[in-house]
Design a protein around this motif. Structure first.
Motif, short mmCIF file in Angstrom:
data_model
loop_
_atom_site.label_atom_id
_atom_site.label_comp_id
_atom_site.label_asym_id
_atom_site.label_seq_id
_atom_site.Cartn_x
_atom_site.Cartn_y
_atom_site.Cartn_z
N ARG A 224 -4.35 5.71 -4.72
CA ARG A 224 -2.90 5.49 -4.86
C ARG A 224 -2.22 6.86 -4.98
O ARG A 224 -2.88 7.89 -4.90
CB ARG A 224 -2.60 4.60 -6.08
CG ARG A 224 -3.26 3.22 -6.05
CD ARG A 224 -2.80 2.27 -4.95
NE ARG A 224 -1.46 1.76 -5.12
CZ ARG A 224 -1.15 0.57 -5.63
NH1 ARG A 224 -2.10 -0.24 -6.06
NH2 ARG A 224 0.11 0.18 -5.71
N THR A 225 -0.90 6.87 -5.17
CA THR A 225 -0.17 8.14 -5.09
C THR A 225 0.63 8.47 -6.34
O THR A 225 0.98 7.58 -7.13
CB THR A 225 0.82 8.10 -3.91
OG1 THR A 225 1.84 7.13 -4.20
CG2 THR A 225 0.12 7.76 -2.60
N GLU B 115 3.81 6.56 -6.64
CA GLU B 115 3.72 5.24 -7.25
C GLU B 115 3.74 5.33 -8.78
O GLU B 115 4.35 4.49 -9.45
CB GLU B 115 2.46 4.52 -6.76
CG GLU B 115 2.56 4.10 -5.31
CD GLU B 115 1.25 3.61 -4.73
OE1 GLU B 115 1.24 2.48 -4.23
OE2 GLU B 115 0.24 4.35 -4.79
N GLU C 240 7.31 5.91 -9.64
CA GLU C 240 8.10 4.69 -9.46
C GLU C 240 7.98 3.76 -10.67
O GLU C 240 8.99 3.24 -11.16
CB GLU C 240 7.67 3.95 -8.19
CG GLU C 240 8.50 2.72 -7.90
CD GLU C 240 8.14 2.03 -6.59
OE1 GLU C 240 8.72 0.98 -6.32
OE2 GLU C 240 7.27 2.54 -5.85
N VAL D 171 -1.36 0.13 -11.30
CA VAL D 171 -1.30 0.90 -10.04
C VAL D 171 -2.71 1.29 -9.64
O VAL D 171 -3.13 1.07 -8.50
CB VAL D 171 -0.40 2.16 -10.18
CG1 VAL D 171 -0.54 3.06 -8.95
CG2 VAL D 171 1.06 1.78 -10.41
N LYS E 141 -0.19 -5.05 -6.32
CA LYS E 141 0.99 -4.86 -5.49
C LYS E 141 2.14 -4.36 -6.36
O LYS E 141 2.31 -4.81 -7.50
CB LYS E 141 1.41 -6.18 -4.84
CG LYS E 141 0.47 -6.68 -3.79
CD LYS E 141 0.98 -7.98 -3.21
CE LYS E 141 -0.01 -8.51 -2.19
NZ LYS E 141 0.33 -9.87 -1.77
N MET E 142 2.94 -3.45 -5.81
CA MET E 142 4.04 -2.87 -6.57
C MET E 142 5.02 -3.94 -7.04
O MET E 142 5.52 -3.88 -8.16
CB MET E 142 4.75 -1.79 -5.73
CG MET E 142 5.62 -0.88 -6.55
SD MET E 142 4.81 -0.01 -7.93
CE MET E 142 3.93 1.26 -7.08
#
Length: 120
Positions: free
Chosen positions: A29-30, A33, A36, A106, A111-112
């Protein structure tokens, strides 16, 4: 009963953020994210988040200066570090645990839209 604040309260948000990013990147993941979910939780915008990282503010100050905690925080439930986040009594510790829980979701690949409790 001890009135000594927990040592995590004095830990810099920047150091915690680095650990969060490393954790999620190991899972594919990033950093975006992580940012966010932290912005969703605290109401910080990108500039506010960058400032909190740059000035090395501690977690107590980070949450004290948060523009507005998300009204859907009551929907954050589950266990982090063996503790149910919805049962944490100290308000600051609960906020930290909420953040831990979101980042953990995350890293686990949720899912976001689910992580952001339907408000992606």
């Amino acid at each position: 009963m001890s009135t000594t604040p927990h040592r995590i309260f004095g830990t810099s948000f920047a150091s915690i953020h680095r650990l969060y990013v490393a954790k999620v990147e190991r899972k594919g993941r990033t950093a975006a994210e992580v940012d966010e979910v932290v912005r969703w939780l605290t109401g910080h915008d990108e500039a506010g988040l960058a400032e909190a990282i740059a000035d090395e503010r501690d977690l107590e100050t980070f949450f004290a200066t948060a523009p507005s905690m998300n009204p859907n925080t009551a929907l954050i439930t589950g266990v982090i570090c063996g503790i149910r986040v919805e049962e944490v009594e100290d308000p600051l510790m609960q906020r930290i645990r909420w953040m831990d829980k979101l980042v953990d979701e995350v890293a686990r690949g949720k899912k976001m839209s689910s992580i952001l409790r339907g408000s992606a």
